[in-house]
Motif scaffolding. Structure first.
Motif, PDB file in Angstrom:
ATOM      1  N   LYS A  19       0.847  -1.202   0.000  1.00 22.28           N
ATOM      2  CA  LYS A  19       0.000   0.000   0.000  1.00 22.28           C
ATOM      3  C   LYS A  19       0.882   1.252   0.000  1.00 22.28           C
ATOM      4  CE  LYS A  19      -3.719   2.332   0.007  1.00 22.28           C
ATOM      5  NZ  LYS A  19      -4.408   2.501  -1.260  1.00 22.28           N
ATOM      6  N   THR A  20       1.972   1.203   0.734  1.00 23.32           N
ATOM      7  CA  THR A  20       2.900   2.333   0.747  1.00 23.32           C
ATOM      8  C   THR A  20       3.455   2.580  -0.652  1.00 23.32           C
ATOM      9  OG1 THR A  20       3.507   1.811   3.029  1.00 23.32           O
ATOM     10  CG2 THR A  20       5.000   3.241   1.804  1.00 23.32           C
ATOM     11  N   LEU A  21       3.827   1.520  -1.330  1.00 23.89           N
ATOM     12  CA  LEU A  21       4.331   1.644  -2.699  1.00 23.89           C
ATOM     13  C   LEU A  21       3.244   2.196  -3.621  1.00 23.89           C
ATOM     14  CD1 LEU A  21       6.521   1.217  -4.800  1.00 23.89           C
ATOM     15  CD2 LEU A  21       5.802  -1.180  -4.946  1.00 23.89           C
ATOM     16  N   ASP A  22       2.026   1.741  -3.457  1.00 26.66           N
ATOM     17  CA  ASP A  22       0.905   2.230  -4.260  1.00 26.66           C
ATOM     18  C   ASP A  22       0.710   3.731  -4.059  1.00 26.66           C
ATOM     19  OD1 ASP A  22      -1.336   2.041  -5.984  1.00 26.66           O
ATOM     20  OD2 ASP A  22      -2.671   1.781  -4.268  1.00 26.66           O
ATOM     21  N   VAL A  23       0.773   4.179  -2.833  1.00 30.25           N
ATOM     22  CA  VAL A  23       0.618   5.612  -2.539  1.00 30.25           C
ATOM     23  C   VAL A  23       1.778   6.412  -3.131  1.00 30.25           C
ATOM     24  CG1 VAL A  23       0.563   7.318  -0.672  1.00 30.25           C
ATOM     25  CG2 VAL A  23      -0.817   5.253  -0.506  1.00 30.25           C
ATOM     26  N   LEU A  24       2.990   5.887  -3.000  1.00 33.46           N
ATOM     27  CA  LEU A  24       4.156   6.572  -3.589  1.00 33.46           C
ATOM     28  C   LEU A  24       4.008   6.719  -5.104  1.00 33.46           C
ATOM     29  CD1 LEU A  24       7.141   4.996  -1.638  1.00 33.46           C
ATOM     30  CD2 LEU A  24       6.269   7.333  -1.466  1.00 33.46           C
ATOM     31  N   GLU A  35      10.767  14.027 -10.122  1.00 30.38           N
ATOM     32  CA  GLU A  35      11.372  12.727 -10.401  1.00 30.38           C
ATOM     33  C   GLU A  35      12.701  12.539  -9.680  1.00 30.38           C
ATOM     34  OE1 GLU A  35      13.538  12.474 -14.440  1.00 30.38           O
ATOM     35  OE2 GLU A  35      11.857  13.838 -14.739  1.00 30.38           O
ATOM     36  N   ASP A  36      13.438  13.617  -9.440  1.00 30.90           N
ATOM     37  CA  ASP A  36      14.709  13.507  -8.716  1.00 30.90           C
ATOM     38  C   ASP A  36      14.504  13.042  -7.277  1.00 30.90           C
ATOM     39  OD1 ASP A  36      16.123  14.309 -10.933  1.00 30.90           O
ATOM     40  OD2 ASP A  36      16.180  16.419 -10.339  1.00 30.90           O
ATOM     41  N   PHE A  37      13.323  13.253  -6.745  1.00 34.49           N
ATOM     42  CA  PHE A  37      12.993  12.766  -5.410  1.00 34.49           C
ATOM     43  C   PHE A  37      12.424  11.350  -5.470  1.00 34.49           C
ATOM     44  CE2 PHE A  37       9.727  12.115  -2.152  1.00 34.49           C
ATOM     45  CZ  PHE A  37      10.513  12.164  -1.013  1.00 34.49           C
ATOM     46  N   LEU A  42      11.813   5.324  -4.840  1.00 37.84           N
ATOM     47  CA  LEU A  42      11.261   4.049  -5.303  1.00 37.84           C
ATOM     48  C   LEU A  42      12.358   2.985  -5.405  1.00 37.84           C
ATOM     49  CD1 LEU A  42       8.773   5.367  -7.976  1.00 37.84           C
ATOM     50  CD2 LEU A  42       8.191   4.254  -5.819  1.00 37.84           C
ATOM     51  N   LYS A  43      13.529   3.392  -5.851  1.00 35.19           N
ATOM     52  CA  LYS A  43      14.638   2.439  -5.953  1.00 35.19           C
ATOM     53  C   LYS A  43      15.032   1.910  -4.576  1.00 35.19           C
ATOM     54  CE  LYS A  43      19.278   1.853  -7.692  1.00 35.19           C
ATOM     55  NZ  LYS A  43      20.453   2.446  -8.275  1.00 35.19           N
ATOM     56  N   SER A  44      15.154   2.802  -3.605  1.00 34.10           N
ATOM     57  CA  SER A  44      15.516   2.349  -2.259  1.00 34.10           C
ATOM     58  C   SER A  44      14.403   1.519  -1.637  1.00 34.10           C
ATOM     59  CB  SER A  44      15.870   3.537  -1.369  1.00 34.10           C
ATOM     60  OG  SER A  44      14.745   4.328  -1.105  1.00 34.10           O
ATOM     61  N   LEU A  54       6.357  -4.036  -7.294  1.00 27.92           N
ATOM     62  CA  LEU A  54       6.216  -2.910  -8.214  1.00 27.92           C
ATOM     63  C   LEU A  54       5.549  -3.360  -9.505  1.00 27.92           C
ATOM     64  CD1 LEU A  54       6.728   0.053  -8.929  1.00 27.92           C
ATOM     65  CD2 LEU A  54       8.972  -0.629  -9.774  1.00 27.92           C
ATOM     66  N   CYS A  55       5.962  -4.481 -10.041  1.00 28.81           N
ATOM     67  CA  CYS A  55       5.360  -5.002 -11.276  1.00 28.81           C
ATOM     68  C   CYS A  55       3.885  -5.305 -11.081  1.00 28.81           C
ATOM     69  CB  CYS A  55       6.089  -6.256 -11.725  1.00 28.81           C
ATOM     70  SG  CYS A  55       7.796  -5.974 -12.188  1.00 28.81           S
ATOM     71  N   HIS A  56       3.532  -5.910  -9.963  1.00 31.27           N
ATOM     72  CA  HIS A  56       2.139  -6.255  -9.709  1.00 31.27           C
ATOM     73  C   HIS A  56       1.265  -5.013  -9.549  1.00 31.27           C
ATOM     74  CE1 HIS A  56       2.752 -10.555  -9.364  1.00 31.27           C
ATOM     75  NE2 HIS A  56       3.825 -10.307  -8.628  1.00 31.27           N
ATOM     76  N   ILE A  57       1.756  -4.051  -8.806  1.00 28.28           N
ATOM     77  CA  ILE A  57       0.975  -2.827  -8.581  1.00 28.28           C
ATOM     78  C   ILE A  57       0.832  -2.034  -9.874  1.00 28.28           C
ATOM     79  CG2 ILE A  57       0.972  -0.605  -7.376  1.00 28.28           C
ATOM     80  CD1 ILE A  57       2.175  -2.145  -4.970  1.00 28.28           C
TER      81      ILE A  57
END
Length: 80
Positions: A19-24, A35-37, A42-44, A54-57
Motif C-alpha cells: 500500500k505504501t508503494l501504491d501511494v508513492l 522525479e529527482d525525489f 522508489l529504488k531504495s 512494483l510489477c504487480h501494482i
C-alpha cells in the motif's frame, strides 16, 4: 521529507509495504516534476522490499486504465 523519513513513517505506523508503494506511485503520478525525489525513493524502497511488488501494482494500475479507456471509447457500453 527524505527517503529515510518515508521508510521511518512506514515502519512507525506499521503500513503495508504494498500500500505504501501504491501511494508513492500515486504521488509520483501527480508530481512527475519531482522525479529527482521519487526515482531514488522508489529504488531504495524496492531494495528493501520484494521487487516484484512494483510489477504487480503497476500491472493493476494499467488494468484500471484499460477498463476506463474501454468504457470511455465504446458507445455501446455507455448506453448499456
Amino acid at each position: 521529507m527524505s527517503r529515510d523519513d518515508c521508510v521511518l513513517y512506514a515502519g512507525r505506523f506499521n503500513l503495508d509495504p504494498n500500500k505504501t508503494l501504491d501511494v508513492l506511485l500515486d504521488l509520483f503520478e501527480c508530481r512527475i516534476e519531482l522525479e529527482d525525489f521519487f526515482l531514488p525513493l522508489l529504488k531504495s524502497f524496492m531494495e528493501k522490499y520484494e521487487s516484484s511488488a512494483l510489477c504487480h501494482i503497476m500491472g493493476f494500475k494499467f488494468q484500471f486504465y484499460k477498463v476506463w479507456y474501454y468504457y470511455r471509447t465504446h458507445s455501446s457500453v455507455k448506453k448499456g
